[in-house]
Design an enzyme around this catalytic site. Sequence first.
Site, PDB file in Angstrom:
ATOM      1  N   ASP A   1       5.823  16.705  96.431  1.00  0.00           N
ATOM      2  CA  ASP A   1       5.680  16.571  94.967  1.00  0.00           C
ATOM      3  C   ASP A   1       4.138  17.030  94.915  1.00  0.00           C
ATOM      4  OD1 ASP A   1       8.033  15.697  94.742  1.00  0.00           O
ATOM      5  OD2 ASP A   1       7.255  13.561  94.284  1.00  0.00           O
TER       6      ASP A   1
ATOM      7  N   ARG B   1       7.540  14.348  81.329  1.00  0.00           N
ATOM      8  CA  ARG B   1       8.375  13.340  82.176  1.00  0.00           C
ATOM      9  C   ARG B   1       7.601  12.695  82.997  1.00  0.00           C
ATOM     10  NH1 ARG B   1      13.538  15.669  84.993  1.00  0.00           N
ATOM     11  NH2 ARG B   1      13.426  13.725  85.607  1.00  0.00           N
TER      12      ARG B   1
ATOM     13  N   CYS C   1      20.115  20.161  89.713  1.00  0.00           N
ATOM     14  CA  CYS C   1      18.675  19.808  89.923  1.00  0.00           C
ATOM     15  C   CYS C   1      17.884  20.986  90.188  1.00  0.00           C
ATOM     16  CB  CYS C   1      18.504  18.693  90.805  1.00  0.00           C
ATOM     17  SG  CYS C   1      16.593  18.268  91.058  1.00  0.00           S
TER      18      CYS C   1
ATOM     19  N   LYS D   1       4.551   6.902  88.318  1.00  0.00           N
ATOM     20  CA  LYS D   1       6.103   7.117  87.776  1.00  0.00           C
ATOM     21  C   LYS D   1       6.924   6.601  88.925  1.00  0.00           C
ATOM     22  CE  LYS D   1       7.877  11.444  87.904  1.00  0.00           C
ATOM     23  NZ  LYS D   1       9.195  11.334  88.484  1.00  0.00           N
ATOM     24  N   ASN D   2       6.859   7.162  90.188  1.00  0.00           N
ATOM     25  CA  ASN D   2       7.928   7.026  91.012  1.00  0.00           C
ATOM     26  C   ASN D   2       7.789   5.666  91.696  1.00  0.00           C
ATOM     27  OD1 ASN D   2       8.827   9.509  90.696  1.00  0.00           O
ATOM     28  ND2 ASN D   2       7.993  10.622  92.504  1.00  0.00           N
TER      29      ASN D   2
ATOM     30  N   ARG E   1      20.552  17.767  95.884  1.00  0.00           N
ATOM     31  CA  ARG E   1      19.956  16.271  95.951  1.00  0.00           C
ATOM     32  C   ARG E   1      21.250  15.487  95.941  1.00  0.00           C
ATOM     33  NH1 ARG E   1      15.201  15.275  91.756  1.00  0.00           N
ATOM     34  NH2 ARG E   1      14.976  13.667  93.243  1.00  0.00           N
TER      35      ARG E   1
END
Length: 424
Positions: free
Chosen positions: A307, A399, A116, A22-23, A121
């Site tokens: 993460d 997501r 967030c 994803k990232n 952030r």
Amino acid sequence: MDKLVIRGGTPLSGKVRVSGSKNGALPILFATLLAEDPVVLRNVPRLVDIRTTQRMLQELDVQITDEKDALKFVTPAEGTYTASYQLVRRMRASVSALGPLLARRGRARVSLPGGCAIGQRPIDLHLKGIRALGAEIQIRHGYVEATARQLRGTTIYLSGPFGSTVLGTANVMLAATRAKGVTVIDGAACEPEIVALAQFLRVLGVPIEGEGTHCLRIQGVDRVGGGEFTIPPDRIEAGTYVIAGAMAGGNVAVEACAPGHLRALIDVLQRAEVPLEIGEDFIHVHGTPAIRPVELATLPYPGFPTDLQAQLMALLCRANGVSLITEKVYPDRFMHVAELNRLGAQIRKEGSTAIILGGHRLSGADVMASDLRASACLVLAALIADGETEIHRIYHLDRGYVRMEEKLAGLGADIRREDDEEGV
Ligand code: EPZ
């Protein structure tokens, strides 16, 4: 809205295949704004954040064709330059539209992302880097407005109080592709996602050196072309299934992954005495009744990834003793602590450190997902809790994890998705 219902206690075993990152994919999707010829991307994970990005690119006049196993992008030079709040608020990575829009269309208007769940952030480093390339930037009515007739290469120091910035580095790299001359980014992020972006930009004809180090050198070009690229595997998804195997295996084979991107996790699991076999593109993990407590801090790559912090905390609830996790990337990223404690964990927070008293049995309860990785952590905890756990607000999970409940069910987990009638 959906919820997950998980009955804990079933050992996991079998194979699970990792999807595209994803990232890794997100900045590459935004980079297609630069391309003057068609771009074809393979192994793009079909996730909510990717669909949000596609919608945003379409609003920016990018034509996207879904060719089943690939996405094709055609971007006109002229077009919209505003990324609206409606889409940016759903996904902070949208701020990555700023650099490429400015480079390609000379102008960008991108909504500031809102609050967030994982803490503050800011985007000050993104703006610092893009300003250094000669852009005029103003913040007006909740939008970043940037203009530049011609960006100019320069040397930029981009590290901040918490180290390097992943999307900040990506944004400045993307802006620098069409700057006049050479841009050097010192203090650049060296995450695998930045390496993938550099490799992709090279496919498009942009000379870049230094990816994977803290110093990137980008030679600006007059024309960015097109080409084909395959998104690398998702290291966080892979790490999540390795941790699941360590908690609730069995014997779990995590396949189509890049173990070289997971060295910090592998080191922690080896210190915890979790049995692992590591191949070129797989990790086999064997569940063990005895997990040793560990101490660790999250750090930018190649340190332990923030993460995976929440998922590892779920594992350490099973350790024989006291573990410590210090969060050095997002010091407030501990929303999962209270929910884990609702399942019977014994975790105390002291500043940016969590103290985990392992060995207390978890028991199923209703819990609430607060962000993507916190949701994954609750799923893992539920797999070893007695009885049934209901995890509400799992849209966060969608997501970032491709069909997580199907992949876990494939490993034998008792897990199902249901409509959440209470709508919490
Ligand atoms: C990326 O976010 C990831 N998102 C995050 O993953 C990940 O947690 C994070 O990198 C750190 O690894 C995507 O790639 C889409 P940063 P990013 O800028 O780039 C501070 C997930 O769960 N900072 O590297 O936005 C910042 O506050 C998500 O998949 C500034 O001070 O993170 C943080 O403390 C969540 N000023 C640190 O730097 C800035 O201008 C690192 O953040 C930018 C960042």
